[in-house]
Design a protein around this motif. Structure first.
Motif, PDB file in Angstrom:
ATOM      1  N   ARG A 110       0.806  -1.223   0.000  1.00 23.78           N
ATOM      2  CA  ARG A 110       0.000   0.000   0.000  1.00 23.78           C
ATOM      3  C   ARG A 110       0.842   1.278   0.000  1.00 23.78           C
ATOM      4  O   ARG A 110       0.408   2.298  -0.521  1.00 23.78           O
ATOM      5  N   VAL A 111       2.023   1.219   0.620  1.00 20.79           N
ATOM      6  CA  VAL A 111       2.859   2.432   0.694  1.00 20.79           C
ATOM      7  C   VAL A 111       4.034   2.379  -0.283  1.00 20.79           C
ATOM      8  O   VAL A 111       4.906   3.237  -0.251  1.00 20.79           O
ATOM      9  N   HIS A 112       4.049   1.357  -1.123  1.00 18.23           N
ATOM     10  CA  HIS A 112       5.057   1.210  -2.177  1.00 18.23           C
ATOM     11  C   HIS A 112       6.469   1.037  -1.630  1.00 18.23           C
ATOM     12  O   HIS A 112       7.409   1.672  -2.072  1.00 18.23           O
ATOM     13  N   LEU A 113       6.581   0.148  -0.620  1.00 15.32           N
ATOM     14  CA  LEU A 113       7.873  -0.230  -0.056  1.00 15.32           C
ATOM     15  C   LEU A 113       7.930  -1.748   0.055  1.00 15.32           C
ATOM     16  O   LEU A 113       6.895  -2.409   0.137  1.00 15.32           O
ATOM     17  N   SER A 114       9.152  -2.289   0.101  1.00 11.09           N
ATOM     18  CA  SER A 114       9.295  -3.734   0.298  1.00 11.09           C
ATOM     19  C   SER A 114       8.886  -4.089   1.724  1.00 11.09           C
ATOM     20  O   SER A 114       8.864  -3.229   2.617  1.00 11.09           O
ATOM     21  N   GLN A 115       8.587  -5.372   1.940  1.00 13.08           N
ATOM     22  CA  GLN A 115       8.207  -5.813   3.282  1.00 13.08           C
ATOM     23  C   GLN A 115       9.311  -5.523   4.296  1.00 13.08           C
ATOM     24  O   GLN A 115       9.027  -4.983   5.374  1.00 13.08           O
ATOM     25  N   PRO A 116      10.596  -5.848   4.002  1.00 17.87           N
ATOM     26  CA  PRO A 116      11.641  -5.530   4.993  1.00 17.87           C
ATOM     27  C   PRO A 116      11.764  -4.025   5.270  1.00 17.87           C
ATOM     28  O   PRO A 116      11.948  -3.617   6.413  1.00 17.87           O
ATOM     29  N   ALA A 117      11.607  -3.206   4.233  1.00 21.28           N
ATOM     30  CA  ALA A 117      11.725  -1.749   4.429  1.00 21.28           C
ATOM     31  C   ALA A 117      10.592  -1.224   5.288  1.00 21.28           C
ATOM     32  O   ALA A 117      10.814  -0.405   6.191  1.00 21.28           O
ATOM     33  N   VAL A 118       9.363  -1.674   5.025  1.00 23.31           N
ATOM     34  CA  VAL A 118       8.226  -1.180   5.815  1.00 23.31           C
ATOM     35  C   VAL A 118       8.310  -1.713   7.246  1.00 23.31           C
ATOM     36  O   VAL A 118       7.998  -0.987   8.203  1.00 23.31           O
ATOM     37  N   THR A 119       8.764  -2.943   7.429  1.00 18.98           N
ATOM     38  CA  THR A 119       8.923  -3.504   8.776  1.00 18.98           C
ATOM     39  C   THR A 119       9.932  -2.689   9.576  1.00 18.98           C
ATOM     40  O   THR A 119       9.698  -2.372  10.745  1.00 18.98           O
ATOM     41  N   GLU A 120      11.033  -2.319   8.956  1.00 20.61           N
ATOM     42  CA  GLU A 120      12.051  -1.509   9.625  1.00 20.61           C
ATOM     43  C   GLU A 120      11.493  -0.141  10.010  1.00 20.61           C
ATOM     44  O   GLU A 120      11.713   0.340  11.118  1.00 20.61           O
ATOM     45  N   ARG A 121      10.732   0.467   9.119  1.00 19.23           N
ATOM     46  CA  ARG A 121      10.152   1.779   9.412  1.00 19.23           C
ATOM     47  C   ARG A 121       9.140   1.692  10.558  1.00 19.23           C
ATOM     48  O   ARG A 121       9.117   2.551  11.428  1.00 19.23           O
ATOM     49  N   VAL A 122       8.300   0.646  10.564  1.00 15.75           N
ATOM     50  CA  VAL A 122       7.321   0.490  11.640  1.00 15.75           C
ATOM     51  C   VAL A 122       8.048   0.313  12.966  1.00 15.75           C
ATOM     52  O   VAL A 122       7.678   0.924  13.973  1.00 15.75           O
ATOM     53  N   LYS A 123       9.110  -0.487  12.981  1.00 19.54           N
ATOM     54  CA  LYS A 123       9.869  -0.689  14.222  1.00 19.54           C
ATOM     55  C   LYS A 123      10.496   0.611  14.706  1.00 19.54           C
ATOM     56  O   LYS A 123      10.520   0.887  15.910  1.00 19.54           O
ATOM     57  N   LYS A 124      10.984   1.435  13.776  1.00 18.84           N
ATOM     58  CA  LYS A 124      11.557   2.730  14.166  1.00 18.84           C
ATOM     59  C   LYS A 124      10.473   3.658  14.716  1.00 18.84           C
ATOM     60  O   LYS A 124      10.709   4.375  15.689  1.00 18.84           O
ATOM     61  N   LEU A 125       9.290   3.650  14.101  1.00 18.38           N
ATOM     62  CA  LEU A 125       8.183   4.471  14.592  1.00 18.38           C
ATOM     63  C   LEU A 125       7.745   4.017  15.983  1.00 18.38           C
ATOM     64  O   LEU A 125       7.407   4.839  16.841  1.00 18.38           O
ATOM     65  N   GLU A 126       7.761   2.711  16.219  1.00 18.95           N
ATOM     66  CA  GLU A 126       7.427   2.181  17.550  1.00 18.95           C
ATOM     67  C   GLU A 126       8.503   2.572  18.560  1.00 18.95           C
ATOM     68  O   GLU A 126       8.191   3.031  19.665  1.00 18.95           O
ATOM     69  N   ALA A 127       9.785   2.409  18.188  1.00 23.02           N
ATOM     70  CA  ALA A 127      10.888   2.725  19.097  1.00 23.02           C
ATOM     71  C   ALA A 127      10.905   4.214  19.452  1.00 23.02           C
ATOM     72  O   ALA A 127      11.239   4.588  20.584  1.00 23.02           O
ATOM     73  N   ALA A 128      10.522   5.063  18.500  1.00 22.83           N
ATOM     74  CA  ALA A 128      10.492   6.504  18.748  1.00 22.83           C
ATOM     75  C   ALA A 128       9.262   6.924  19.544  1.00 22.83           C
ATOM     76  O   ALA A 128       9.149   8.079  19.947  1.00 22.83           O
ATOM     77  N   GLY A 129       8.326   6.003  19.767  1.00 31.08           N
ATOM     78  CA  GLY A 129       7.118   6.317  20.517  1.00 31.08           C
ATOM     79  C   GLY A 129       6.039   6.974  19.682  1.00 31.08           C
ATOM     80  O   GLY A 129       5.005   7.371  20.220  1.00 31.08           O
TER      81      GLY A 129
END
Length: 165
Positions: A34-53
């Motif tokens: 949906r956001v035009h990123l690979s699964q590993p790239a989107v997973t990394e971004r979600v984890k960073k968004l979670e880590a940043a609160g």
């Protein structure tokens, strides 16, 4: 609460936040599509968004009426001892949301109850502390609005008064 002044969110992060607020159960593969990123790239971004609160949790949204709560109400609680109100809120399972606020009221509580007698019982608990005012929610016009980072272009300056020249 920590609120970063300028969270470094790009367009992909903003789209990820929008998609997850719409459906937090999306798989990482579907989210990436949906956001035009690979699964590993989107997973990394979600984890960073979670880590940043930025993403602070995931939850199911329930229909309180279907659970048997026939009435939702707002209780405005006047000035009272902070610790006593917090304790009473924690002891009141009917309290869905509680906000310590400025203004004439010190607290705004959203409650869910079965019927009018249940409403009376819950409101009475808070009346013992201080003056209250209660409003029954007839129909919510907006709930669970998805939020994205503000854009400076979204913020309009106040209208300036023109004095007689």
């Amino acid at each position: 609460m920590d609120f970063p002044l300028n969270p470094a969110l790009d367009a992909h992060d903003t789209r990820i936040l929008a998609e997850l607020q719409g459906d937090a159960r999306l798989s990482m593969a579907e989210l990436g599509r949906r956001v035009h990123l690979s699964q590993p790239a989107v997973t990394e971004r979600v984890k960073k968004l979670e880590a940043a609160g930025v993403i602070s949790g995931y939850r199911a949204t329930l229909n309180l009426g279907k659970l048997g709560y026939g009435i939702r109400a707002i209780i405005r609680v006047g000035r009272a001892d902070y610790a006593r109100v917090v304790e009473l809120v924690q002891q009141t399972p009917e309290c869905v949301n509680a906000y310590n606020v400025t203004g004439d009221d010190s607290w705004i509580l959203e409650i869910a109850v079965i019927d009018v007698s249940h409403l009376d019982a819950v409101v009475t608990k808070f009346c013992i502390l201080t003056e209250t005012a209660t409003s029954i929610i007839l129909n919510p016009a907006r709930e669970h609005q998805p939020m994205l980072p503000p854009q400076r272009s979204d913020v309009k300056p106040p209208i300036k008064k023109v004095l007689n020249a």
